[in-house]
Design a protein around this motif. Structure first.
Motif, PDB file in Angstrom:
ATOM      1  N   VAL A  17      -1.509  26.537   3.488  1.00  0.00           N
ATOM      2  CA  VAL A  17      -0.936  25.254   3.068  1.00  0.00           C
ATOM      3  C   VAL A  17      -1.988  24.166   3.225  1.00  0.00           C
ATOM      4  O   VAL A  17      -2.667  24.088   4.253  1.00  0.00           O
ATOM      5  CB  VAL A  17       0.311  24.864   3.907  1.00  0.00           C
ATOM      6  N   VAL A  18      -2.138  23.336   2.185  1.00  0.00           N
ATOM      7  CA  VAL A  18      -3.078  22.212   2.239  1.00  0.00           C
ATOM      8  C   VAL A  18      -2.370  20.939   1.781  1.00  0.00           C
ATOM      9  O   VAL A  18      -1.327  21.005   1.121  1.00  0.00           O
ATOM     10  CB  VAL A  18      -4.319  22.456   1.351  1.00  0.00           C
ATOM     11  N   ARG A  19      -2.955  19.797   2.126  1.00  0.00           N
ATOM     12  CA  ARG A  19      -2.395  18.501   1.728  1.00  0.00           C
ATOM     13  C   ARG A  19      -3.456  17.686   1.012  1.00  0.00           C
ATOM     14  O   ARG A  19      -4.589  17.581   1.465  1.00  0.00           O
ATOM     15  CB  ARG A  19      -1.907  17.738   2.957  1.00  0.00           C
ATOM     16  N   GLY A  20      -3.063  17.105  -0.126  1.00  0.00           N
ATOM     17  CA  GLY A  20      -3.934  16.193  -0.860  1.00  0.00           C
ATOM     18  C   GLY A  20      -3.269  14.835  -0.964  1.00  0.00           C
ATOM     19  O   GLY A  20      -2.034  14.737  -0.957  1.00  0.00           O
ATOM     20  N   THR A  21      -4.074  13.785  -1.049  1.00  0.00           N
ATOM     21  CA  THR A  21      -3.519  12.433  -1.164  1.00  0.00           C
ATOM     22  C   THR A  21      -4.290  11.621  -2.202  1.00  0.00           C
ATOM     23  O   THR A  21      -5.416  11.952  -2.560  1.00  0.00           O
ATOM     24  CB  THR A  21      -3.573  11.670   0.184  1.00  0.00           C
ATOM     25  N   CYS A  22      -3.656  10.568  -2.654  1.00  0.00           N
ATOM     26  CA  CYS A  22      -4.284   9.595  -3.546  1.00  0.00           C
ATOM     27  C   CYS A  22      -3.749   8.230  -3.147  1.00  0.00           C
ATOM     28  O   CYS A  22      -2.539   7.988  -3.189  1.00  0.00           O
ATOM     29  CB  CYS A  22      -3.934   9.912  -5.002  1.00  0.00           C
ATOM     30  N   THR A  81       0.842  -1.203   0.000  1.00  0.00           N
ATOM     31  CA  THR A  81       0.000   0.000   0.000  1.00  0.00           C
ATOM     32  C   THR A  81       0.879   1.256   0.000  1.00  0.00           C
ATOM     33  O   THR A  81       1.969   1.273   0.567  1.00  0.00           O
ATOM     34  CB  THR A  81      -0.928   0.022   1.224  1.00  0.00           C
ATOM     35  N   ALA A  82       0.371   2.289  -0.659  1.00  0.00           N
ATOM     36  CA  ALA A  82       1.137   3.525  -0.788  1.00  0.00           C
ATOM     37  C   ALA A  82       0.188   4.667  -1.107  1.00  0.00           C
ATOM     38  O   ALA A  82      -0.996   4.449  -1.367  1.00  0.00           O
ATOM     39  CB  ALA A  82       2.168   3.383  -1.908  1.00  0.00           C
ATOM     40  N   ARG A  83       0.727   5.857  -1.069  1.00  0.00           N
ATOM     41  CA  ARG A  83      -0.066   7.027  -1.462  1.00  0.00           C
ATOM     42  C   ARG A  83       0.831   8.074  -2.080  1.00  0.00           C
ATOM     43  O   ARG A  83       2.000   8.207  -1.708  1.00  0.00           O
ATOM     44  CB  ARG A  83      -0.833   7.625  -0.277  1.00  0.00           C
ATOM     45  N   PHE A  84       0.253   8.786  -3.024  1.00  0.00           N
ATOM     46  CA  PHE A  84       0.880  10.002  -3.502  1.00  0.00           C
ATOM     47  C   PHE A  84       0.412  11.115  -2.569  1.00  0.00           C
ATOM     48  O   PHE A  84      -0.764  11.180  -2.199  1.00  0.00           O
ATOM     49  CB  PHE A  84       0.447  10.334  -4.927  1.00  0.00           C
ATOM     50  N   VAL A  85       1.329  11.995  -2.198  1.00  0.00           N
ATOM     51  CA  VAL A  85       1.016  13.127  -1.321  1.00  0.00           C
ATOM     52  C   VAL A  85       1.409  14.411  -2.032  1.00  0.00           C
ATOM     53  O   VAL A  85       2.448  14.478  -2.686  1.00  0.00           O
ATOM     54  CB  VAL A  85       1.797  13.025   0.014  1.00  0.00           C
ATOM     55  N   CYS A  86       0.567  15.429  -1.913  1.00  0.00           N
ATOM     56  CA  CYS A  86       0.888  16.742  -2.468  1.00  0.00           C
ATOM     57  C   CYS A  86       0.558  17.814  -1.427  1.00  0.00           C
ATOM     58  O   CYS A  86      -0.577  17.890  -0.953  1.00  0.00           O
ATOM     59  CB  CYS A  86       0.071  17.005  -3.730  1.00  0.00           C
TER      60      CYS A  86
END
Length: 197
Positions: A134-139, A116-121
């Motif tokens: 500042v905000v954080r998004g994930t996938c 399992t993994a995620r992209f983080v932005c």
């Protein structure tokens, strides 16, 4: 048309932002549009810290609204690596294939359910007046054992989206720009951005 500077020299990221912002009649310039922009030392310990470092530096230089992104891949079986070192995981050359090879090598023998993994932005918005957000998004996804697909960039060919049964490198840009960690972060930032533009 309103304009925002995206503090990146990554052509792939710049195109993604351009596509996302075009829906809101906001013109995008990246650092590729300017001459002699020195590399910014990203020495933060988190995506958020690095994004702010970049945004503050460029906002100061151009006296304009700036959005900086710091993003990468977090793999659970690797204790969150490559994390903030995603772009340079296999060395300073920022070679996508070398980075992918290193991740796959470190995951050898790890079963599918533990990949399992995620992209983080993290997106940081800084105005010339010093306002910051500042905000954080994930996938969320999984890491495959081999590359599949020719779209995208970075770790996209090994990042599998179970709900679509495809990698990030197999889906069209239009779909990626709805599902990605960058799109998730942008949706969180959008309302704040509109008040600054």
């Amino acid at each position: 048309m309103k304009e925002v500077i995206i503090a990146t020299k990554n052509a792939g990221k710049a195109k993604e932002f351009e596509h996302i912002f075009s829906q809101y009649q906001i013109a995008v310039k990246s650092l590729l549009d300017f001459e002699a922009i020195d590399d910014i030392v990203e020495d933060g310990q988190t995506f958020e810290e690095n994004a702010l470092i970049k945004a503050r530096s460029i906002a100061k230089q151009f006296n304009q609204v700036v959005i900086a992104d710091d993003s990468g891949l977090e793999v659970d079986a690797l204790d969150g690596r490559p994390g903030v070192y995603s772009a340079r995981y296999a060395g300073e050359s920022r070679d996508d294939q070398a980075n992918i090879h290193k991740v796959l090598h470190e995951l050898e023998g790890v079963p599918e359910e533990k990949r399992t993994a995620r992209f983080v932005c993290a997106l940081a918005l800084v105005t010339p007046e010093g306002q910051e957000c500042v905000v954080r998004g994930t996938c969320e996804g999984q890491i495959l054992t081999q590359c599949i697909g020719n779209e995208g960039f970075g770790y996209d060919p090994i990042f599998y989206l179970p709900e679509l049964e495809k990698t990030m490198a197999q889906i069209p840009k239009s779909k990626k720009n709805v599902l990605s960690h960058r799109a998730d972060a942008f949706m969180k930032l959008k309302e704040v951005l509109m008040t600054f533009m």
